[in-house]
Scaffold this active site. Structure first.
Site, PDB file in Angstrom:
ATOM      1  CG  HIS A   1      -1.761  -1.163   1.406  1.00  0.00           C
ATOM      2  ND1 HIS A   1      -2.328  -1.512   2.624  1.00  0.00           N
ATOM      3  CD2 HIS A   1      -2.179  -2.104   0.516  1.00  0.00           C
ATOM      4  CE1 HIS A   1      -3.034  -2.621   2.482  1.00  0.00           C
ATOM      5  NE2 HIS A   1      -2.961  -2.996   1.210  1.00  0.00           N
ATOM      6  N   PRO A   2       1.814   1.409  -0.915  1.00  0.00           N
ATOM      7  CG  PRO A   2       3.243   1.264  -2.777  1.00  0.00           C
ATOM      8  CD  PRO A   2       2.202   0.491  -2.000  1.00  0.00           C
TER       9      PRO A   2
END
Length: 548
Positions: A471-472
């Site tokens: 989930h960057p």
């Protein structure tokens, strides 16, 4: 040299939706540049195929992060989609929007029109919700099919009963009025097949004559005339391929994702002067590009299972053949599943206002240090992570070579609060697995193990085995021009430049309490109205009691 009104770099979740929306106007032309191939591979569309696409470099950037201060000397693998649909073509299918406060915080940071009431209509416009859901919050007429997992497993049921026994309520719709609680996960799977940005939005748009999609087109530089972006240079076929230029009459739109968007901006002379000068790149415009990276970091608590079969056994031998037959004939069974079965949102004890922990449950366990590969022994796993971390890292070019992977430093657990919350999450995971409803199946805790009891021991275990949850975000943050951290304004235009926007998860100013794909799609949908100069959708009227 080809000319189009809009040139979109990246055919991921955002790029697919932008292409669909912008090309609705037959008088404009849209060109999409995707570094990877078409999304033809069958593993993309088979839900359980994520185990294979996880490491397939033909459709995956397969990045590695730098060793962090709390990763125990480990470099953590960072997959990203490299095909039509981007990461929505290789991810775990989960649909999770986040909490109301996430977006209200964006607005409070100086971003007009990005509060929860403003963005909820765009979530709804995208969505075709199948199953229960309050029409205040859920959409029924969009392209993106969202279903609730229909697999009913005794271990999943026992886990949810265990959560209830600890005071965590069941919540039939964590994308509705309130996120807190436990439930089967919602996912972008329809009739046993993956629903990606490509299948839901790009493929229908490609039937229009004004849409032009170029695959195997690795963007190497944004072309400027003065301060205005006027086109893109790319290499057809990757390193050693044919150099090509394409021009944009209206705008260049960068939708490469949290890692690749800042990398291309820096290669094009936009970023920190010290960084660019160090790599021999002329500074075109100074901005904090690449700074502020955030991600969710998850240690996984594993227990051995007795007296029941888990996915570890079902995926082997004759059992797997039976599951394959189920999928082939009815699009059901093990091969139609996402990697996570149950979602749980709750409190670590460090925050009283809203849930700060997200936990997932799977009736399976994975090989130590190897994500995506199941163990031979029966097991069950709870991953627990802090929803809104404070720690921030960066993405920076490694050199002036556009084909070299960027430096990715996430700095997991660098902030003291993050360390406290992650320990609270591991303790809750242990209590959930040891709850009375799971006791008929619970053999013993395999990791971190019963000898881990103090906060320091839990923290050390987190550094040993924690991983990214993929989930960057937050490397080209949206905010006011007078801040010292923003790259784009609240129209997603790059500060100080013309004809250039960034539209993907990198513009999030702060991490949200969710997986990022649903919100990335929302960002692109709202951005399409901004680009076209359309009036925004009317803000939602939300009951005061709703705290989603």
């Amino acid at each position: 040299m080809d000319r189009f009104d809009y040139v979109i770099i990246g055919a991921g979740s955002a790029g697919c939706i932008l292409t669909s929306r912008l090309s609705e106007d037959p008088d404009v032309s849209v060109c999409v540049l995707e570094a990877g191939p078409n999304d033809w591979h069958p593993y993309i569309h088979l839900p359980a195929g994520f185990i294979k696409t996880f490491h397939m470099k033909s459709i995956n950037w397969a990045y590695q992060q730098e060793v962090g201060p709390y990763t125990n000397g480990r470099s953590i693998y960072a997959p990203r989609g490299k095909t039509l649909g981007g990461s929505s073509s290789i991810n775990g299918h989960i649909y999770n929007r986040g909490q109301r406060m996430d977006f209200d915080t964006w607005a409070q940071m100086g971003n007009r029109g990005w509060g929860y009431a403003d963005v909820l209509p765009y979530f709804k416009r995208l969505e075709k919700r199948v199953g229960e859901g309050d029409s205040t919050f859920r959409g029924r007429d969009g392209n993106l099919t969202v279903t609730t997992m229909d697999w009913r497993d005794p271990l999943c049921e026992a886990f949810m009963e265990g959560a209830v026994s600890l005071g965590i309520p069941r919540n039939p719709d964590y994308n509705g009025a309130k996120q807190e609680g436990v439930s089967y996960c919602q996912r972008t799977i329809d009739k046993g097949l993956r629903v990606s940005g490509s299948t839901a939005f790009l493929k229908p748009a490609m039937k229009r004559p004004n849409v032009h999609v170029h695959t195997h087109a690795h963007a190497t530089e944004i072309i400027f005339e003065g301060k205005r972006a006027v086109g893109v240079r790319y290499t057809k076929g990757g390193r050693g391929g044919t150099p090509v230029e394409v021009r944009a009459n209206k705008e260049v739109i960068l939708s490469g994702g949290t890692y690749n968007s800042p990398q291309l901006l820096q290669l094009s002379g936009i970023g920190s002067p010290d960084l660019l000068n160090a790599h021999g790149i002329q500074v075109r415009h100074a901005l904090p590009v690449g700074e502020g990276l955030q991600d969710h970091y998850a240690p996984r608590t594993v227990a051995r299972v007795k007296d029941i079969k888990t996915i570890n056994e079902l995926r082997r031998g004759f059992s797997l053949w039976i599951e394959a037959l189920k999928w082939a004939t009815a699009r059901r069974g093990l091969l139609s599943l996402s990697p996570t079965m149950v979602y749980c949102f709750w409190h670590s004890g460090e925050s009283a206002d809203s849930s700060d922990l997200q936990l997932t449950f799977t009736p399976a366990s994975y090989k130590e240090g190897v994500q995506g590969q199941l163990e031979d022994e029966p097991g069950m796993t709870v991953a627990s992570w802090q929803q809104r971390p404070e720690s921030r890292g960066y993405v920076r070019i490694r050199s002036n070579d556009p084909f070299a992977p960027p430096i990715i430093q996430t700095n997991y657990l660098d902030a003291e609060l993050d360390r406290r919350v992650i320990v609270g999450g591991m303790k809750l995971a242990r209590n959930l697995l040891k709850s009375a409803p799971l006791s008929p199946y619970y053999a013993y805790e395999d990791f971190p193990g019963p000898n881990v009891v103090t906060d320091d021991e839990f923290l050390h275990a987190a550094t040993e085995r924690g991983t990214t949850t993929f989930h960057p975000g937050c490397t080209c943050r949206m905010g006011p021009a007078d801040s010292n951290w923003a790259v784009v304004d609240d129209q997603l235009r790059v500060h100080g430049l013309e004809g250039l926007r960034v539209i993907d998860a990198s513009v999030m100013p702060r991490m949200i309490s969710a997986n990022l794909n649903a919100s990335t799609m929302m960002i692109a949908d709202r951005a399409s109205d901004l680009i076209r100069g359309k009036a925004p959708m009317e803000a939602a009227r939300i009951p005061d009691a709703a705290v989603a």
